[in-house]
Motif scaffolding. Structure first.
Motif, PDB file in Angstrom:
ATOM      1  N   ARG A 110       0.908  -1.095  -0.039  1.00 12.93           N
ATOM      2  CA  ARG A 110       0.037  -0.046   0.028  1.00 12.93           C
ATOM      3  C   ARG A 110       0.641   1.465   0.220  1.00 12.93           C
ATOM      4  O   ARG A 110       0.435   2.346  -0.715  1.00 12.93           O
ATOM      5  CB  ARG A 110      -0.778   0.014   1.084  1.00 12.93           C
ATOM      6  N   GLN A 113       2.322   1.806  -3.406  1.00 14.41           N
ATOM      7  CA  GLN A 113       1.322   1.961  -4.357  1.00 14.41           C
ATOM      8  C   GLN A 113       1.050   3.648  -4.276  1.00 14.41           C
ATOM      9  O   GLN A 113       0.618   4.585  -5.211  1.00 14.41           O
ATOM     10  CB  GLN A 113      -0.090   1.273  -4.156  1.00 14.41           C
ATOM     11  N   TYR A 114       0.730   4.003  -2.820  1.00 15.02           N
ATOM     12  CA  TYR A 114       0.613   5.482  -2.665  1.00 15.02           C
ATOM     13  C   TYR A 114       1.589   6.286  -3.038  1.00 15.02           C
ATOM     14  O   TYR A 114       1.548   7.430  -3.634  1.00 15.02           O
ATOM     15  CB  TYR A 114       0.314   5.635  -1.046  1.00 15.02           C
ATOM     16  N   GLN A 115       3.209   5.921  -2.724  1.00 16.28           N
ATOM     17  CA  GLN A 115       4.290   6.723  -3.289  1.00 16.28           C
ATOM     18  C   GLN A 115       4.327   6.743  -4.774  1.00 16.28           C
ATOM     19  O   GLN A 115       4.446   7.724  -5.327  1.00 16.28           O
ATOM     20  CB  GLN A 115       5.500   5.907  -2.856  1.00 16.28           C
ATOM     21  N   ALA A 117       1.694   6.847  -6.893  1.00 16.98           N
ATOM     22  CA  ALA A 117       0.533   7.590  -7.029  1.00 16.98           C
ATOM     23  C   ALA A 117       0.917   9.192  -6.923  1.00 16.98           C
ATOM     24  O   ALA A 117       0.625  10.110  -7.687  1.00 16.98           O
ATOM     25  CB  ALA A 117      -0.581   7.435  -6.321  1.00 16.98           C
ATOM     26  N   GLN A 118       1.451   9.358  -5.630  1.00 17.16           N
ATOM     27  CA  GLN A 118       2.119  10.701  -5.470  1.00 17.16           C
ATOM     28  C   GLN A 118       3.222  11.297  -6.589  1.00 17.16           C
ATOM     29  O   GLN A 118       3.069  12.530  -6.874  1.00 17.16           O
ATOM     30  CB  GLN A 118       2.710  10.579  -4.061  1.00 17.16           C
ATOM     31  N   SER A 173       5.132  10.311   4.415  1.00 19.71           N
ATOM     32  CA  SER A 173       5.153   9.718   3.157  1.00 19.71           C
ATOM     33  C   SER A 173       4.339  10.488   2.037  1.00 19.71           C
ATOM     34  O   SER A 173       4.117   9.914   1.011  1.00 19.71           O
ATOM     35  CB  SER A 173       4.729   8.104   3.240  1.00 19.71           C
ATOM     36  N   THR A 174       4.068  11.785   2.462  1.00 16.80           N
ATOM     37  CA  THR A 174       3.328  12.542   1.394  1.00 16.80           C
ATOM     38  C   THR A 174       3.992  13.621   1.077  1.00 16.80           C
ATOM     39  O   THR A 174       4.765  14.150   1.546  1.00 16.80           O
ATOM     40  CB  THR A 174       2.044  13.220   2.207  1.00 16.80           C
TER      41      THR A 174
END
Length: 180
Positions: A110, A113-115, A117-118, A173-174
């Motif tokens: 997850r 995947q988030y990284q 997408a960012q 992580s954002t």
């Protein structure tokens, strides 16, 4: 005389050679945290680090020793990083795979995947800013032609008049991107 000047130039140039070594770290899955022991520095992978390592710090076996580091995934999986850079390279690339069998792989996937997408969002924002800048340049040129003015438009002048600035920062992580 020219040979002497050329030799002195080459000698001066070699004295100014870089001592900077580059270490690129990737993880599988991506998004693991790089933690440098002794400094407490943390970064999210993938990351490229730069070390100033003069030749005098090279050990007898031809290797440089850097601070030890550990790679941690969200699930708690961890691997010890290699803290020796060997060879005559100026660049090294390390890839660390998550230990097989460690529980909670889904959490690490997850994060990856988030990284991803960012990173895609940031790339889109940068493309949008570039497109807006080009549109501003083109619009100024067309406006000048419509007013029967000479179409000699200086791009730096236009860039100063209508500049889109984006800045990004990472918090945990954002990735946050602000454009104006």
């Amino acid at each position: 005389m020219r040979a002497l000047v050329a030799a002195l130039f080459l000698l001066a140039l070699s004295a100014c050679s870089t001592n900077t070594r580059q270490l690129s770290i990737e993880t599988n899955p991506s998004g693991a945290t790089f933690y440098e022991e002794g400094t407490g520095a943390t970064h999210q992978a993938p990351i490229t680090l730069y070390y100033s390592l003069p030749e005098t710090s090279r050990e007898a076996d031809g290797c440089f020793t850097i601070r030890p580091y550990v790679i941690y995934w969200t699930s708690g999986a961890a691997v010890q990083g290699a803290n020796r850079l060997c060879g005559d390279n100026l660049q090294w690339a390390m890839r660390y795979d998550r230990p097989v069998g460690h529980p909670n792989l889904a959490a690490d996937l997850r994060v990856a995947q988030y990284q991803q997408a960012q990173a895609q969002f940031l790339a889109q924002q940068q493309q949008l800013a570039a497109a807006e800048t080009l549109a501003a340049i083109a619009g100024t040129a067309v406006q000048g032609l419509a007013n029967n003015q000479t179409a000699q438009v200086s791009a730096p002048q236009i860039m100063q008049e209508r500049r889109v600035r984006c800045s990004s920062r990472v918090v945990f992580s954002t990735i946050y991107t602000d454009c104006n």
